[in-house]
Design a protein around this motif. Structure first.
Motif, PDB file in Angstrom:
ATOM      1  N   SER A   1      11.106  19.498  69.454  1.00 20.97           N
ATOM      2  CA  SER A   1      11.766  20.723  69.900  1.00 20.97           C
ATOM      3  C   SER A   1      13.066  20.864  69.021  1.00 20.97           C
ATOM      4  N   GLU A   2      13.712  19.788  68.160  1.00 23.12           N
ATOM      5  CA  GLU A   2      14.615  19.736  67.384  1.00 23.12           C
ATOM      6  C   GLU A   2      14.212  20.618  66.125  1.00 23.12           C
ATOM      7  N   ILE A   3      13.039  20.158  65.736  1.00 25.96           N
ATOM      8  CA  ILE A   3      12.784  20.870  64.265  1.00 25.96           C
ATOM      9  C   ILE A   3      12.593  22.392  64.453  1.00 25.96           C
ATOM     10  N   ASN A   4      12.075  22.815  65.801  1.00 25.83           N
ATOM     11  CA  ASN A   4      11.752  23.973  65.748  1.00 25.83           C
ATOM     12  C   ASN A   4      13.031  24.980  66.386  1.00 25.83           C
ATOM     13  N   ILE A   5      13.984  24.258  66.836  1.00 27.38           N
ATOM     14  CA  ILE A   5      15.148  24.802  66.844  1.00 27.38           C
ATOM     15  C   ILE A   5      15.981  25.049  65.664  1.00 27.38           C
ATOM     16  N   LEU A   6      15.903  24.039  64.688  1.00 28.31           N
ATOM     17  CA  LEU A   6      16.383  24.160  63.216  1.00 28.31           C
ATOM     18  C   LEU A   6      15.827  25.470  62.605  1.00 28.31           C
ATOM     19  N   HIS A   7      14.402  25.426  62.683  1.00 30.98           N
ATOM     20  CA  HIS A   7      13.470  26.311  62.172  1.00 30.98           C
ATOM     21  C   HIS A   7      14.016  27.782  62.628  1.00 30.98           C
ATOM     22  N   ASP A   8      14.156  27.953  63.963  1.00 30.53           N
ATOM     23  CA  ASP A   8      14.403  29.157  64.624  1.00 30.53           C
ATOM     24  C   ASP A   8      15.877  29.717  64.043  1.00 30.53           C
ATOM     25  N   ILE A   9      16.675  28.866  64.033  1.00 27.41           N
ATOM     26  CA  ILE A   9      18.127  29.166  63.760  1.00 27.41           C
ATOM     27  C   ILE A   9      17.961  29.722  62.001  1.00 27.41           C
ATOM     28  N   LEU A  10      17.365  28.956  61.176  1.00 25.13           N
ATOM     29  CA  LEU A  10      17.146  29.431  59.796  1.00 25.13           C
ATOM     30  C   LEU A  10      16.451  30.912  60.105  1.00 25.13           C
ATOM     31  N   GLN A  11      15.287  31.042  60.837  1.00 25.07           N
ATOM     32  CA  GLN A  11      14.512  32.203  60.693  1.00 25.07           C
ATOM     33  C   GLN A  11      15.552  33.351  61.057  1.00 25.07           C
TER      34      GLN A  11
ATOM     35  N   PHE B   1      12.712  25.597  53.193  1.00 24.11           N
ATOM     36  CA  PHE B   1      12.353  24.917  54.320  1.00 24.11           C
ATOM     37  C   PHE B   1      11.732  25.692  55.152  1.00 24.11           C
ATOM     38  N   LEU B   2      12.005  26.886  55.281  1.00 25.34           N
ATOM     39  CA  LEU B   2      11.409  27.807  55.825  1.00 25.34           C
ATOM     40  C   LEU B   2       9.817  28.122  55.528  1.00 25.34           C
ATOM     41  N   LEU B   3       9.962  28.105  54.251  1.00 24.68           N
ATOM     42  CA  LEU B   3       8.415  28.160  53.623  1.00 24.68           C
ATOM     43  C   LEU B   3       7.629  26.944  53.952  1.00 24.68           C
ATOM     44  N   GLU B   4       8.079  26.005  53.687  1.00 21.78           N
ATOM     45  CA  GLU B   4       7.396  24.604  53.899  1.00 21.78           C
ATOM     46  C   GLU B   4       6.997  24.534  55.509  1.00 21.78           C
ATOM     47  N   PHE B   5       7.961  25.162  56.304  1.00 19.67           N
ATOM     48  CA  PHE B   5       7.632  24.981  57.821  1.00 19.67           C
ATOM     49  C   PHE B   5       6.467  25.867  58.103  1.00 19.67           C
ATOM     50  N   ARG B   6       6.573  26.979  57.320  1.00 20.84           N
ATOM     51  CA  ARG B   6       5.400  27.884  57.619  1.00 20.84           C
ATOM     52  C   ARG B   6       4.002  27.358  57.280  1.00 20.84           C
ATOM     53  N   LYS B   7       3.860  26.701  55.986  1.00 19.51           N
ATOM     54  CA  LYS B   7       2.772  25.831  55.719  1.00 19.51           C
ATOM     55  C   LYS B   7       2.421  24.924  56.843  1.00 19.51           C
ATOM     56  N   VAL B   8       3.338  24.053  57.233  1.00 17.81           N
ATOM     57  CA  VAL B   8       3.289  23.042  58.188  1.00 17.81           C
ATOM     58  C   VAL B   8       2.435  23.770  59.306  1.00 17.81           C
ATOM     59  N   GLU B   9       3.051  24.811  59.940  1.00 20.38           N
ATOM     60  CA  GLU B   9       2.607  25.682  60.916  1.00 20.38           C
ATOM     61  C   GLU B   9       0.983  26.069  60.904  1.00 20.38           C
ATOM     62  N   GLU B  10       0.628  26.553  59.431  1.00 22.05           N
ATOM     63  CA  GLU B  10      -0.566  26.906  59.344  1.00 22.05           C
ATOM     64  C   GLU B  10      -1.596  25.896  59.110  1.00 22.05           C
ATOM     65  N   LEU B  11      -1.438  24.764  58.709  1.00 23.25           N
ATOM     66  CA  LEU B  11      -2.034  23.590  58.412  1.00 23.25           C
ATOM     67  C   LEU B  11      -2.414  23.105  59.769  1.00 23.25           C
ATOM     68  N   SER B  12      -1.334  22.961  60.968  1.00 21.42           N
ATOM     69  CA  SER B  12      -1.552  22.310  62.211  1.00 21.42           C
ATOM     70  C   SER B  12      -2.320  23.303  62.693  1.00 21.42           C
ATOM     71  N   SER B  13      -2.124  24.519  62.788  1.00 21.01           N
ATOM     72  CA  SER B  13      -2.830  25.442  63.620  1.00 21.01           C
ATOM     73  C   SER B  13      -4.499  25.548  63.135  1.00 21.01           C
ATOM     74  N   ALA B  14      -4.909  25.381  61.846  1.00 24.70           N
ATOM     75  CA  ALA B  14      -6.059  25.366  61.203  1.00 24.70           C
ATOM     76  C   ALA B  14      -6.891  24.075  62.028  1.00 24.70           C
ATOM     77  N   PHE B  15      -6.253  22.952  62.283  1.00 23.31           N
ATOM     78  CA  PHE B  15      -6.762  21.868  62.876  1.00 23.31           C
ATOM     79  C   PHE B  15      -6.387  21.781  64.318  1.00 23.31           C
ATOM     80  N   GLY B  16      -5.844  22.750  64.810  1.00 22.84           N
ATOM     81  CA  GLY B  16      -5.609  22.784  66.407  1.00 22.84           C
ATOM     82  C   GLY B  16      -4.574  21.963  66.863  1.00 22.84           C
ATOM     83  N   ILE B  17      -3.323  21.633  65.908  1.00 24.26           N
ATOM     84  CA  ILE B  17      -2.321  20.828  66.314  1.00 24.26           C
ATOM     85  C   ILE B  17      -1.097  21.488  66.614  1.00 24.26           C
ATOM     86  N   GLY B  18      -0.768  21.627  67.894  1.00 18.23           N
ATOM     87  CA  GLY B  18       0.353  22.671  68.313  1.00 18.23           C
ATOM     88  C   GLY B  18       1.790  21.790  67.916  1.00 18.23           C
ATOM     89  N   LEU B  19       2.903  22.760  67.669  1.00 13.12           N
ATOM     90  CA  LEU B  19       3.992  22.285  67.089  1.00 13.12           C
ATOM     91  C   LEU B  19       4.931  22.298  67.816  1.00 13.12           C
TER      92      LEU B  19
END
Lengths: 221, 92
Positions: B6-16, B74-92
């Protein structure tokens, strides 16, 4: 451990090793990005994904190396079809390559199962390990059994997200399953060996396309 | 594990959120946009500033926050993390 004879068309010798090396390269690429992802999220599932691809890549790389070595011995002795004999009493380099590859693949498939299960079920890995270890001589059947879980989860994931990346992962796991399914019948028809390897190649090409697609994303897209 | 997620998501949310505001956002916008208490928001902003993901700037005479190049990366990296996770069915 006796693995059995592997019958390979002579013209295909070398191509299979090239495919294994390609598989290992793609696997290591996904390993690298999985670890990068894990370093950001610290999620257990990303760690399982990382280990799964790392283990399978090492397995295929070792298989490729030992295969190239085995060719040097077998190739001068065969005509149209060559037999890689692994059923002798002595533990050969070929046996070693296959043993590592079998163990690595089964362990990797377990990791892939845990990748999709880790959050839902706290399943201790030691409860699964004896199952695959007991079934070790029946490598391809055990692989299909394990992959059926992975494919099932990938289908659910695709139906949930319906995007190209999830479809490519689903296709990759389906192709790998077909690869194992095909190899069960090699003793009946050696041409199947070629098709099986084409499916393995297609599987890891799908993973590669998925990775390229993932790495091309833009912020806010 | 859940806390970190949740911390990483909050940091991402703030940046976004800052990016969606054109790269510069006032604390009040961040406060409501990221759905945080004032105290928690200050903590996250301090952390992001410390990591050089954002920097303090002046906007209409008031303090605002701007995403840095590192923050954008970081925002771009996080987007890639989201995509890779989603491809393998891993929720963030």
């Amino acid at each position: 451990m006796a693995i059995g004879d592997i019958i390979v068309p002579k013209w295909f010798f070398g191509f299979d090793s090239a495919i294994y090396i390609f598989v290992a390269i793609v696997g290591f690429l996904i390993t690298y990005y999985s670890y990068k992802t894990y370093s950001i999220t610290a999620k257990k599932q990303h760690l399982f994904l990382y280990w799964g691809f790392k283990i399978i890549s090492v397995g295929f790389l070792l298989l490729a190396i030992t295969r190239i070595y085995s060719y040097g011995i077998v190739l001068p002795t065969c005509t149209d079809v060559c037999t890689l004999s692994t059923s002798g009493s002595a533990f050969t380099i070929t046996d070693f390559g296959y043993w590592i590859y079998f163990a690595a693949s089964l362990l990797a498939y377990l990791m892939f199962i845990l990748t999709s299960m880790a959050e839902k079920i706290k399943l201790p890995i030691m409860f699964i390990l004896p199952v695959w270890f007991a079934a070790f001589p029946y490598f391809h059947i055990t692989s299909i059994f394990l992959m059926s879980f992975v494919v099932f989860n990938s289908i659910l994931n695709f139906l949930k997200n319906k995007n190209a990346a999830t479809l490519l992962v689903l296709l990759a796991f389906v192709f790998i399953s077909i690869f194992h399914l095909s190899l069960i019948v090699i003793p009946i028809n050696q041409t199947v060996y070629v098709f099986a390897h084409l499916f393995l190649l297609l599987g890891f090409l799908s993973f590669l396309f998925m990775l390229v697609k993932v790495l091309k994303v833009k912020v806010g897209k | 594990m859940k806390g970190r997620r949740s911390e990483i998501n909050i940091l991402h949310d703030i940046l976004q959120l800052i990016e969606k505001k054109g790269g510069v956002a006032k604390p009040t916008h961040i406060l409501y946009g990221a759905n945080l208490s004032y105290k928690r928001m200050v903590g996250y902003l301090e952390f992001l500033e410390e990591k050089d993901f954002i920097e303090k700037v002046e906007k209409s005479g008031k303090t605002a926050y701007k995403t840095t190049d590192k923050g954008k990366r970081f925002l771009l990296e996080f987007r890639k993390v989201e995509e890779l996770s989603s491809a393998f069915g891993i929720g963030l």
